[in-house]
Design a protein around this motif. Structure first.
Motif, PDB file in Angstrom:
ATOM      1  N   TYR A  74     -36.975 -21.902  57.116  1.00 30.43           N
ATOM      2  CA  TYR A  74     -38.248 -20.891  56.665  1.00 30.43           C
ATOM      3  C   TYR A  74     -38.622 -20.270  58.542  1.00 30.43           C
ATOM      4  N   ALA A  75     -37.721 -21.202  59.506  1.00 31.71           N
ATOM      5  CA  ALA A  75     -38.001 -20.722  60.791  1.00 31.71           C
ATOM      6  C   ALA A  75     -37.579 -19.667  60.845  1.00 31.71           C
TER       7      ALA A  75
ATOM      8  N   PHE B  61     -38.671 -16.523  59.335  1.00 33.56           N
ATOM      9  CA  PHE B  61     -39.971 -15.814  59.846  1.00 33.56           C
ATOM     10  C   PHE B  61     -39.733 -14.933  61.299  1.00 33.56           C
TER      11      PHE B  61
ATOM     12  N   LEU C 103     -41.733 -23.318  62.502  1.00 37.65           N
ATOM     13  CA  LEU C 103     -42.468 -22.097  61.379  1.00 37.65           C
ATOM     14  C   LEU C 103     -43.788 -22.207  62.157  1.00 37.65           C
TER      15      LEU C 103
ATOM     16  N   TYR D 221     -37.748 -27.975  61.537  1.00 34.53           N
ATOM     17  CA  TYR D 221     -37.769 -26.518  61.612  1.00 34.53           C
ATOM     18  C   TYR D 221     -39.293 -26.024  61.600  1.00 34.53           C
ATOM     19  N   ASN D 222     -40.062 -26.676  60.535  1.00 35.92           N
ATOM     20  CA  ASN D 222     -41.063 -26.676  60.415  1.00 35.92           C
ATOM     21  C   ASN D 222     -41.987 -26.842  61.413  1.00 35.92           C
TER      22      ASN D 222
END
Length: 854
Positions: free
Chosen positions: A338-339, A342, A438, A434-435
């Protein structure tokens, strides 16, 4: 009028005019007054009609034509035109949005078009977008204030579907399983007028004009995946839109995605459970794909240091621009990163003056299905400006309604659960970095929303052995142990971003490509390539002659200077795209290759690029009698069925090219001293300088193509410099033997390691145990064009391939034969180079081109 009256009163004498003059003056004054009254009347009428038309446009009902609404959307009212003239256009808009034919970029707030659409729902596949969209557009929770467009998922702004890129050129690649070159230019602009006109057709415009309280929107999850280019298209076309993003735990989403694709209840599976590899294999292969594009580093242990580098950004944007979705197998793993998505959205929202905290709302999928679900929906409606009934939060959708809404997209889990060790490896190695990236973009209350506490497994677990260049154990030479690399590699290959130089045995990339066919022009490379690729286990690439390693075309020289170090990681990424990687990964018995004759002529620099990028490759070299080849080359150029060019007589054409070689120092000025000149430093320096030239007066460089010794000496030397044996890894084939001796093809097939006796698919099974002859024949009979990129469809097309050589490369001889005198002269010049070749190749090839001239 007052000014002139004042002047008259002060300066003009008040004389009594004669009676006739007085009558004439009175008549003129009366006419002038009538004209003025008429003009004023006409202006008033025009203003009334304009105001009435504007009012009619604003209050139009369902019988208003779509064309008039579109024109109003594009041109706006007079007030919007005035606003546009005062509007400050951000640099982003000037760079990417073509506003030709549009009076404004940002629609005024009170305009009904500001609600067309008012919102978009984005999110990863299987993240809950369908359930949320249905909840907002059905039942009491939305108080019927949100109307649907034609579909829940329009897909309008998906880059490969969006039709309004300026400067976009459609690609026509006949081989659908080979990734097309990206057909979306990196700096493409959006034609806003056309984009808005087509977009309006997707929404109930008449309802929105009639009722100012209604809004509309759509839910296409993939708008977040294509974060750079979908965001660009959206912010040019509908910059007022609000964005809702659904996020689900990345690994849970990935597993749901996998089972969704297998679900027999889905239409695309036709009631059958789709045959798929195990979940771990499916994920690993997609990680390899991301590595091949440069989205992920080849060494996953270096992921934190790789993040936010120019290499990652280039890889991510290149990955988005690639339009071949079928070959990307739904891009499953990237959807959980997701990062990456986003960051592009945040940057582009800021670039157009929007506030991501205000104009983008993040919703966790788990919150929608929890006890907080009704409150989350109420908060969204408030954020969207939708009026609610007093009991919206308590009297929203019932549990029964919720089940009805989401039933269509519920996934049936038919696979075994995720192995705990594999999940732990995924989370710790890739997902967690990656979290953390994010969380820096999300509101503070969502910090740590996907963190899990994983209990380490007591059983031993080895990280998956990715078949990509990363995390591989085995016999590969490691970059980390640089001293063990051959000096050729240390001096000529830039291994930045690559975890190895030599891919280990058993890796599918070891067969990508497995062989290259080289040789002088008109030496038989086309016929040999077509003969080999008609074998059921040998696949062609995007085309026979890729020209990838031609020095002046090769894009990965350091500092863009021929002969500088080769940047191995990007060179491999781009080269692998030319081959059927999806089939090669699934079929360990399959190999692939290409045939570019000129790789042998550019012997110093093509070998450098090849041995840095694909050092495992086997090399086939086609040789034809030098003078015969030269004469065929001449007639090929003049062939009316080919280039049909006008050339001077053969003798002059050849001698002019020899003069150019003498001018550059490749050949001595005195041709009788060729033996003494050969092998000198002067010859070698001139030969390298000649290869590096990007432009020159040589035309087709015809004569040097017949000097095989010059070219093969460097191939032999460079193969030995990287530890390869030219006798084992380079196979010399005479063109005449390919035509006269059928055992040559059999020997080549055995040397390449394929079943030399297999003449059809019937003796080969794929990795799932299916007989390829039956698979190919069935797909051929079905003629399913929708699956042209799948393995089985490729095999079906291959089943129809002919074992006969195509006649397209046969030369029509239109010139007079070579005169005996000139033939003898040429033999005297070429003979020293032939003897030099025999010494290089060994006794087996001694005298292969010797002739007795009369």
């Amino acid at each position: 009028t007052h000014s002139f009256a004042c002047i008259d009163a002060m300066t003009v004498p008040k004389l009594r005019p004669p009676a006739a003059e007085s009558s004439l003056s009175s008549s003129a004054s009366s006419s002038w007054s009538a004209l003025k009254r008429l003009a004023v009347f006409l202006v008033v009428v025009i203003l009334i009609v304009a105001a009435w038309s504007t009012r009619q446009d604003e209050t139009a009902t369902g019988n208003v034509s779509h064309k008039s609404m579109v024109n109003g959307f594009l041109k706006g009212s007079s007030s919007s035109s005035q606003r546009q003239r005062r509007e400050t256009i951000p640099p982003f808009v000037r760079q990417y949005c073509n506003l030709t034919g549009v009076d404004y970029w940002m629609v005024p707030k009170d305009d009904w078009r500001r609600r067309t659409p008012a919102f978009l729902i984005l999110g990863a596949k299987k993240g809950g977008t369908t359930g949320l969209f249905q909840t907002l557009t059905q039942g009491d929770a939305a108080h019927q204030a949100i109307v649907k467009g034609k579909l829940k998922e329009h897909l309008y702004f998906i880059p490969s579907r969006f039709p309004h890129w300026s400067g976009r050129e459609d690609q026509d690649n006949d081989d659908d399983d080979v990734d097309d070159y990206p057909d979306i230019p990196e700096d493409a602009m959006i034609n806003v007028a056309e984009a808005r006109r087509d977009m309006l057709k997707l929404y109930p415009t008449a309802k929105l004009q009639q009722n100012r309280t209604l809004i509309t929107g759509e839910a296409t999850p993939d708008y977040i995946l294509y974060s750079e280019y979908s965001a660009r298209a959206i912010l040019c076309t509908v910059p007022w839109v609000k964005v809702i993003v659904l996020l689900r735990d990345p690994v849970d989403r990935l597993f749901s995605h996998y089972n969704f694709l297998k679900d027999p209840s889905k239409k695309f599976n036709g009631g059958r459970v789709r045959t798929m590899p195990p979940f771990e294999t499916w994920v690993t292969k997609d990680i390899e794909r991301l590595q091949s594009y440069g989205v992920l580093p080849e060494n996953l242990a270096k992921l934190p240091n790789y993040m936010k580098t120019p290499a990652e950004t280039r890889g991510w944007h290149k990955y988005q621009r690639n339009t071949n979705l079928r070959a990307m197998s739904d891009r499953p793993f990237s959807r959980s990163l997701y990062a990456l998505q986003f960051e592009d959205w945040h940057r582009n929202l800021l670039a157009v003056g929007k506030d991501p905290q205000r104009d983008l709302k993040v919703v966790l999928s788990r919150d929608l299905t929890s006890d907080r679900g009704s409150q989350v929906v109420d908060d969204l409606l408030t954020w969207l400006g939708v009026p609610q009934v007093p009991s919206a939060s308590s009297n929203g959708k019932s549990d029964q309604d919720e089940g009805t809404v989401k039933k269509g997209m519920v996934t049936k889990y038919s696979s075994a659960p995720i192995q705990p060790q594999f999940r732990q490896w995924l989370e710790e190695t890739i997902i967690r970095p990656y979290n953390q990236r994010l969380y820096k973009l999300l509101p503070q209350e969502l910090d740590g929303c996907f963190d899990t506490t994983t209990t380490p497994s007591s059983s031993s677990f080895s990280a998956p052995k990715l078949t990509s260049p990363s995390n591989v154990d085995g016999t590969s030479t490691r970059v980390a142990d640089e001293k063990s690399l051959p000096s050729f590699v240390r001096e000529k290959c830039d291994l930045t971003g690559a975890d190895h130089w030599m891919v280990p045995e058993g890796d599918w990339r070891r067969r990508t490509p497995y062989f290259l066919i080289l040789g002088a022009k008109k030496g038989g490379t086309t016929g040999t390539f077509q003969t080999l690729t008609s074998h059921p286990q040998i696949l062609s690439g995007a085309k026979k002659e890729l020209l990838y390693f031609i020095p002046k075309r090769f894009p990965h020289w350091t500092n863009d200077e021929i002969g500088e170090k080769v940047r191995v990681a990007p060179a491999r990424r781009d080269f692998f795209k030319q081959f059927k990687s999806n089939i090669l990964m699934d079929q360990p018995s399959f190999i692939t290759g290409e045939a570019t004759p000129d790789y042998v002529m550019y012997s110093e620099y093509s070998t450098q690029a090849i041995l840095c990028t694909v050092p495992w490759v086997k090399v086939v070299v086609l040789l034809r009698e030098p003078i015969e080849r030269l004469f065929s080359h001449y007639n090929f150029i003049m062939d009316p069925n080919k280039s049909n060019r006008q050339l001077p007589p053969f003798e002059k054409w050849v001698m002019d090219d020899i003069a150019i070689l003498q001018e550059y120092g490749v050949m001595p000025q005195d041709l009788s001293k060729i033996e003494e000149y050969m092998g000198s430093k002067q010859e070698q320096d001139a030969w390298h300088r000649y290869q590096r030239l990007k432009n020159g007066p040589w035309g087709d460089r015809p004569f040097v193509r017949s000097l095989y010794a010059l070219q093969l000496e460097e191939w032999f030397r460079n193969l030995q410099a990287v530890g390869k044996d030219p006798k084992q890894d380079l196979r010399i084939v005479l063109s005449r033997d390919m035509k006269q001796n059928t055992s040559v093809v059999h020997d080549l097939l055995e040397w390449l390691g394929v079943n030399a006796s297999a003449t059809s698919f019937d003796s080969i099974t794929n990795s799932r145990g299916r007989n390829l002859g039956q698979v190919a024949a069935a797909n051929n009979n079905n003629n399913n064009n929708n699956n042209r990129g799948t393995e089985d469809a490729v095999l079906a097309r291959k089943l129809n391939s002919s074992l006969e050589m195509k006649q397209s490369m046969v030369t029509t001889y239109t010139s007079a034969p070579i005169s005996p005198e000139f033939q003898k002269r040429l033999e005297a010049i070429i003979a020293p180079y032939n003897r030099r070749l025999y010494r290089l190749l060994g006794p087996k090839y001694d005298g292969i081109f010797d002739t007795t001239s009369t």
